[in-house]
Design an enzyme around this catalytic site. Structure first.
Site, mmCIF file in Angstrom:
data_model
loop_
_atom_site.group_PDB
_atom_site.id
_atom_site.type_symbol
_atom_site.label_atom_id
_atom_site.label_comp_id
_atom_site.label_asym_id
_atom_site.label_seq_id
_atom_site.Cartn_x
_atom_site.Cartn_y
_atom_site.Cartn_z
ATOM 1 N N CYS A 103 2.807 18.532 9.156
ATOM 2 C CA CYS A 103 3.744 17.461 8.814
ATOM 3 C C CYS A 103 3.083 16.596 7.747
ATOM 4 C CB CYS A 103 4.086 16.635 10.048
ATOM 5 S SG CYS A 103 5.126 15.196 9.712
ATOM 6 N N CYS A 140 10.632 13.919 4.992
ATOM 7 C CA CYS A 140 9.815 15.053 5.452
ATOM 8 C C CYS A 140 8.831 15.366 4.338
ATOM 9 C CB CYS A 140 10.698 16.265 5.747
ATOM 10 S SG CYS A 140 9.752 17.764 6.140
#
Length: 261
Positions: free
Chosen positions: A75, A201
């Site tokens: 991530c 994101c």
């Protein structure tokens, strides 16, 4: 039952629960517990949970879990947030340059006045189709360019692509991208594991910027607007793909507390 300290951070609206687990007090294998802590109604709330753990050679190890409780792929915004957390906790030797291990390998980072610049993995395997690109930037990403990202049903269309036979059985993250100017793009992302649109994101922004470069190869620096704010991506093309890929943006402490587990 015991009390545990937690910290909440966000990077362009992508929010995370972070726990200092250098003493191994938290069980990262407890899927239901992590899912509960990430629940926005019954827990702390977050797109994911991260554990900062020790590493024998680097400054620390990052373990990332999606809000469904399962340990996940890399991530990017989480990496920026845990980098800021490590600086705030005096885990790193110098905020000007430090390194940590994540599921996709070693990452370098810098921290300056709330801004984290995070080096991502090299990207050398890109699938280019007529109406989309696909690559792994630490997590798998489907990228498609459209005229107006404000006019797309990200959850509905993202879910259809995420669960399509093309990406079975593991699925993919899905990014909808629009050019705002020559080297500025707008990105909206459906994230697997969260199973919803998120405010940002990081790995998706990187995949979107690389895809934008494929369309406009004169640019290697892209400014990116996401629902939660602004990010930047720089890259160096090579003969087979891209290296020296950096994701830059804010990583902000929100609050800290204790919770019984």
């Amino acid at each position: 039952m015991s009390m545990i300290d937690f910290y909440k951070y966000q990077g362009t609206g992508n929010d995370f629960v972070i726990i200092d687990n250098r003493n191994n007090q938290f069980n990262g294998d407890d899927v239901s517990l992590i899912n509960h802590l990430c629940d926005r109604h019954f827990g702390i709330g977050g797109d994911g949970l991260m554990l900062l753990e020790s590493h024998p050679e680097l400054d620390f190890t990052m373990r990332y879990f999606n809000s469904d409780g399962r340990e996940a792929s890399m991530c990017g915004n989480g990496g920026r947030c845990i980098a800021a957390f490590a600086v705030h906790m005096n885990v790193v030797k110098s905020p000007e340059s430090f390194s940590f291990m994540a599921v996709d390998g070693e990452h370098h980072a810098t921290y300056n006045d709330g801004i984290v610049n995070l080096k991502m993995i090299s990207v050398n395997d890109i699938k280019k189709a007529d109406n989309y690109t696909f690559m792994n930037t630490g997590s798998p990403h489907h990228v498609c360019f459209i005229n107006d990202v404000d006019d797309v049903n990200v959850v509905q269309e993202g879910k259809e692509i995420r669960y399509s036979e093309l990406y079975a059985p593991d699925g993919t993250n899905v990014n909808f991208v629009q050019f705002d100017s020559e080297n500025q793009i707008k990105v909206r992302t459906y994230e697997r594991g969260v199973e919803d649109e998120t405010f940002a994101c990081g790995t998706g922004v990187v995949a979107s910027a690389i895809s934008a470069h494929l369309l406009k190869p004169e640019y290697t620096h892209f400014k990116v607007d996401v629902l939660g704010g602004k990010l930047e991506v720089t890259m160096k093309p090579n003969e087979i793909g891209f290296d020296d890929v950096w994701l830059k943006g804010p990583a902000t402490f929100v609050f800290k507390g204790k919770i019984e587990i």
